[in-house]
Write an enzyme that holds these catalytic residues in place. Sequence first.
Site, PDB file in Angstrom:
ATOM      1  N   GLU A 112      70.565  -1.929 136.153  1.00 26.05           N
ATOM      2  CA  GLU A 112      69.493  -1.604 135.200  1.00 26.05           C
ATOM      3  C   GLU A 112      68.716  -2.871 134.867  1.00 26.05           C
ATOM      4  O   GLU A 112      69.288  -3.955 134.891  1.00 26.05           O
ATOM      5  CB  GLU A 112      70.095  -1.054 133.880  1.00 26.05           C
ATOM      6  CG  GLU A 112      70.819   0.247 134.031  1.00 26.05           C
ATOM      7  CD  GLU A 112      71.579   0.631 132.752  1.00 26.05           C
ATOM      8  OE1 GLU A 112      71.341   0.019 131.698  1.00 26.05           O
ATOM      9  OE2 GLU A 112      72.421   1.535 132.844  1.00 26.05           O
ATOM     10  N   LYS A 114      67.372  -5.704 132.506  1.00 24.74           N
ATOM     11  CA  LYS A 114      67.837  -6.196 131.210  1.00 24.74           C
ATOM     12  C   LYS A 114      66.599  -6.372 130.336  1.00 24.74           C
ATOM     13  O   LYS A 114      65.852  -7.346 130.466  1.00 24.74           O
ATOM     14  CB  LYS A 114      68.588  -7.514 131.359  1.00 24.74           C
ATOM     15  CG  LYS A 114      69.195  -7.981 130.061  1.00 24.74           C
ATOM     16  CD  LYS A 114      70.158  -9.121 130.295  1.00 24.74           C
ATOM     17  CE  LYS A 114      70.842  -9.551 129.015  1.00 24.74           C
ATOM     18  NZ  LYS A 114      69.961  -9.853 127.901  1.00 24.74           N
ATOM     19  N   ASP A 116      64.064  -7.086 127.424  1.00 25.44           N
ATOM     20  CA  ASP A 116      64.024  -8.159 126.444  1.00 25.44           C
ATOM     21  C   ASP A 116      63.447  -7.639 125.127  1.00 25.44           C
ATOM     22  O   ASP A 116      62.296  -7.890 124.797  1.00 25.44           O
ATOM     23  CB  ASP A 116      63.186  -9.313 127.005  1.00 25.44           C
ATOM     24  CG  ASP A 116      63.468 -10.605 126.257  1.00 25.44           C
ATOM     25  OD1 ASP A 116      64.409 -10.623 125.448  1.00 25.44           O
ATOM     26  OD2 ASP A 116      62.745 -11.581 126.493  1.00 25.44           O
ATOM     27  N   TYR A 227      70.009   3.225 126.889  1.00 26.02           N
ATOM     28  CA  TYR A 227      70.813   3.017 128.095  1.00 26.02           C
ATOM     29  C   TYR A 227      72.294   3.259 127.908  1.00 26.02           C
ATOM     30  O   TYR A 227      73.068   3.077 128.841  1.00 26.02           O
ATOM     31  CB  TYR A 227      70.604   1.605 128.651  1.00 26.02           C
ATOM     32  CG  TYR A 227      70.761   0.514 127.597  1.00 26.02           C
ATOM     33  CD1 TYR A 227      69.643  -0.154 127.117  1.00 26.02           C
ATOM     34  CD2 TYR A 227      71.996   0.179 127.076  1.00 26.02           C
ATOM     35  CE1 TYR A 227      69.759  -1.127 126.157  1.00 26.02           C
ATOM     36  CE2 TYR A 227      72.126  -0.788 126.111  1.00 26.02           C
ATOM     37  CZ  TYR A 227      71.001  -1.446 125.653  1.00 26.02           C
ATOM     38  OH  TYR A 227      71.129  -2.398 124.690  1.00 26.02           O
ATOM     39  N   LYS A 315      71.236 -13.193 134.824  1.00 28.47           N
ATOM     40  CA  LYS A 315      70.028 -13.768 134.222  1.00 28.47           C
ATOM     41  C   LYS A 315      69.210 -14.481 135.279  1.00 28.47           C
ATOM     42  O   LYS A 315      69.759 -15.227 136.086  1.00 28.47           O
ATOM     43  CB  LYS A 315      70.437 -14.787 133.141  1.00 28.47           C
ATOM     44  CG  LYS A 315      71.096 -14.161 131.934  1.00 28.47           C
ATOM     45  CD  LYS A 315      70.056 -13.942 130.852  1.00 28.47           C
ATOM     46  CE  LYS A 315      70.643 -13.862 129.475  1.00 28.47           C
ATOM     47  NZ  LYS A 315      70.756 -15.102 128.747  1.00 28.47           N
ATOM     48  N   CYS A 409      31.346 -30.778 121.800  1.00 33.98           N
ATOM     49  CA  CYS A 409      31.770 -30.103 123.031  1.00 33.98           C
ATOM     50  C   CYS A 409      31.940 -31.134 124.146  1.00 33.98           C
ATOM     51  O   CYS A 409      31.027 -31.925 124.399  1.00 33.98           O
ATOM     52  CB  CYS A 409      30.734 -29.064 123.449  1.00 33.98           C
ATOM     53  SG  CYS A 409      31.091 -28.370 125.072  1.00 33.98           S
ATOM     54  N   CYS A 412      28.859 -30.398 126.741  1.00 31.69           N
ATOM     55  CA  CYS A 412      27.421 -30.475 126.465  1.00 31.69           C
ATOM     56  C   CYS A 412      27.118 -31.250 125.184  1.00 31.69           C
ATOM     57  O   CYS A 412      25.971 -31.306 124.763  1.00 31.69           O
ATOM     58  CB  CYS A 412      26.809 -29.074 126.405  1.00 31.69           C
ATOM     59  SG  CYS A 412      27.390 -28.120 124.987  1.00 31.69           S
ATOM     60  N   CYS A 427      32.101 -23.913 120.889  1.00 29.15           N
ATOM     61  CA  CYS A 427      30.873 -24.602 121.274  1.00 29.15           C
ATOM     62  C   CYS A 427      29.790 -23.532 121.152  1.00 29.15           C
ATOM     63  O   CYS A 427      29.832 -22.526 121.866  1.00 29.15           O
ATOM     64  CB  CYS A 427      30.946 -25.107 122.714  1.00 29.15           C
ATOM     65  SG  CYS A 427      29.303 -25.506 123.364  1.00 29.15           S
ATOM     66  N   CYS A 432      25.597 -24.051 127.448  1.00 26.53           N
ATOM     67  CA  CYS A 432      26.559 -25.094 127.823  1.00 26.53           C
ATOM     68  C   CYS A 432      26.999 -24.831 129.262  1.00 26.53           C
ATOM     69  O   CYS A 432      27.389 -23.702 129.593  1.00 26.53           O
ATOM     70  CB  CYS A 432      27.756 -25.029 126.868  1.00 26.53           C
ATOM     71  SG  CYS A 432      29.205 -25.931 127.450  1.00 26.53           S
TER      72      CYS A 432
HETATM   73  S1  IVH Z   1      74.446  -2.819 128.114  1.00 29.38           S
HETATM   74  C1  IVH Z   1      78.419  -2.286 126.321  1.00 29.38           C
HETATM   75  N1  IVH Z   1      72.128  -2.508 129.286  1.00 29.38           N
HETATM   76  O1  IVH Z   1      71.168  -7.309 126.464  1.00 29.38           O
HETATM   77  C2  IVH Z   1      76.979  -2.262 126.582  1.00 29.38           C
HETATM   78  N2  IVH Z   1      72.294  -4.098 127.537  1.00 29.38           N
HETATM   79  O2  IVH Z   1      72.680  -9.854 126.521  1.00 29.38           O
HETATM   80  C3  IVH Z   1      76.396  -3.611 126.571  1.00 29.38           C
HETATM   81  N3  IVH Z   1      70.194  -5.231 127.017  1.00 29.38           N
HETATM   82  O3  IVH Z   1      72.999  -6.858 123.530  1.00 29.38           O
HETATM   83  C4  IVH Z   1      74.941  -3.637 126.686  1.00 29.38           C
HETATM   84  N4  IVH Z   1      68.965  -4.188 128.520  1.00 29.38           N
HETATM   85  O4  IVH Z   1      70.736  -5.679 123.674  1.00 29.38           O
HETATM   86  C5  IVH Z   1      72.821  -3.164 128.332  1.00 29.38           C
HETATM   87  N5  IVH Z   1      70.121  -2.130 130.401  1.00 29.38           N
HETATM   88  C6  IVH Z   1      70.811  -2.757 129.461  1.00 29.38           C
HETATM   89  C7  IVH Z   1      70.220  -3.711 128.616  1.00 29.38           C
HETATM   90  C8  IVH Z   1      70.997  -4.373 127.672  1.00 29.38           C
HETATM   91  C9  IVH Z   1      68.970  -5.091 127.549  1.00 29.38           C
HETATM   92  C10 IVH Z   1      70.530  -6.176 125.938  1.00 29.38           C
HETATM   93  C11 IVH Z   1      71.422  -5.628 124.887  1.00 29.38           C
HETATM   94  C12 IVH Z   1      72.590  -6.586 124.818  1.00 29.38           C
HETATM   95  C13 IVH Z   1      72.035  -7.797 125.462  1.00 29.38           C
HETATM   96  C14 IVH Z   1      73.152  -8.638 126.041  1.00 29.38           C
END
Ligand code: IVH
Length: 669
Positions: A112, A114, A116, A227, A315, A409, A412, A427, A432
């Site tokens: 999945e 991750k 942000d 998720y 990451k 500026c 100019c 400016c 310009c």
């Molecule tokens: S699973 C037991 N799935 O990343 C379940 N986390 O660095 C643990 N996060 O605290 C989390 N996308 O807030 C899971 N597809 C995803 C995620 C995800 C973002 C975040 C989540 C977690 C943090 C950990």
Amino acid sequence: MNPTDRADELRRLLNEHSYRYYVLNEPLITDAEYDVLYRELVTLESDHAALITPDSPTQRAGSDLNENFEKIAHPAPILSLGNGFSSEDLIAWEERNRRLLPSDTPLDYVLEPKLDGLTIVITYERGILTKAATRGNGVIGDDVTANIRTIRTIPLRIPVKSGLEAPDRLVVRGEVLFLKHDFEALNERQKAAGLPLYVNARNTASGSLKQKDSRITASRPLTAYIYDVVDIVGFTLSTQAEMLDYLQSMGFYIPPESQHYPTLSHIIQQLPTWEQRRQQLDYEIDGVVIKVNDLRISAELGIVGKDPRSAIAYKFPAQEASTRIIGVTHNVGRTGKLTPTAQLEPVFVGGVTVVNATLHNYDFINHLDIRLGDIVTVKRSGDVIPYVIGPMIGARTGAETPILPPERCPHCDTPIVKPEGAVDYFCPNSQCPERVFRSIEFFASRGAMDIEGLGPQTVKTLLDQGLIRDEGDIFYLYQHAERLLGLEKFAQKKVDNLLQSIEKAKTRPLAQLLASLGIEGVGSTVSEQLADHFETIDALMNASVETIDALEGIGEILAQNVVQWLSDPYHQAVIAKLRAAGVQMQGATRSIASDKLNGLTFVLTGTLPTLSRDQASDLIKSHGGKISGSVSKKTDYVLVGDSPGSKAEKAAQLGVKIISEAELYQLLA
Ligand code: IVH
């Protein structure tokens, strides 16, 4: 150094850095650098369990608790995730898991994105959303139910579709965030209202969710992806893939692009593609999450510290680094706006060497007290220009100097101005040379007039050769075909193509032309609104500040910008030239979603639960409906929200149908 001493040293360093970060707000290292130290300690501790001490930073869970909110206890700990940074880390993770499982256990996975954003935990009792909390400290969270209810991608009742049954109780976990395009739109609105821009999508999402007044949250276009099932009563799930399908069938948005893979090596092969795709996604990710698919096996693997063994976050390489500001340039844009840019001691960030980073504006510099000579954190996210996040105040030597806007500026020499109420410096000279170059470059670019073959380099050449002096001249280039052919790298084919795409650009809709002129604050949304309302450029040129200001969502400053821009004799000459060349200057251009509301007139009153007034009118118009400011017998519907005005009373008197936002959706369904 022996492991005991090194672990001691790492703990001391990590504790000191987190104190600097959280308490003093004066970090000395970047998050990525912190991560490296943290990982080293995690590895040491997992190799020598005896080294783990109760005060180790690895034993601490962060907390986002805020005293403004009631508290909600989570039904199960809201766990975090262990991190991996390379395929070796992932292989080691699988190996560790295999050692804990019977030798022939098959392992398949779900990958999945991750996301942000920030974690939320939502409870449904017999299908109804009853409460929602932030992660808090993982055990209790802040009660943000009222705010969560304003997020349109979160169902208030499940399942959304009929035919399925809701479980007796369902607690889900997900991430709240801004889609990139929504964040841009939010900033466009800020800009139109003359307000400072938001810099960081994640922090803004967090701030938006932690509002005491949920109307503020409602006005922010947040999205949520779900998720995980934290708790379920009345239904059994056996795999992660099935869980995602189930969540989707209940009406949740699940992380897009999630996928099932038969083995870890399939996933490892996909990682480089993910890093490339990252830029194109409409949401920010900082990695991917790999989860053991079989939930029974996941339960068997259990937890280590605050992380489940069954999942790991991979990451992406650091996108942040620290370096010194060695100079500042003040770039002049097409609108004349000055953008301070930091020159940096070269630093390697997310795969490239960065030597420049934007400082956004002088308010930002002031606000964060960034000085020339400071060590700063620089971030590169996706393919956007690298930007300075902030200074490391603790690393100051005293030799740092303030960064101020220039008085004149740099291109100019015109004195720089700061319009009243504006955040930026400008400016003011529309002729310009730098402004002219940037304007033409923008005018021709994709998303503006979209003239293929007229990129920045070509614009520069044409300006240098005296073949154009403004946007209008572009449409007379056909008169200079011979001279074009004489230019370096201009073959017959290239000239033909360029002239053809210039011809094509003459028929762009009015909204597109307006958005291409480079009027401060007039992006695609505002230009559509102006084109819709005024229908011709002449009508807009004759409009007063008051008339434009009266349009929904357009503030006085923006209205002034438009009038000022259009009354500048230089700009008027450019428009006259465009007109004489046959560039189209009229016609409304709303894109039509359906004709379901054709011939129907709506009046809006009160605050709607999720849509802003602008969004509601756009929605109605895009389905063929009309918006009127006052109720009459000719009105078909009055769309009523909270604290409606006299319009609702008038509708009742005249017997005009009154509908809610939900009923509007029903009309469109
Ligand atoms: S699973 C037991 N799935 O990343 C379940 N986390 O660095 C643990 N996060 O605290 C989390 N996308 O807030 C899971 N597809 C995803 C995620 C995800 C973002 C975040 C989540 C977690 C943090 C950990």
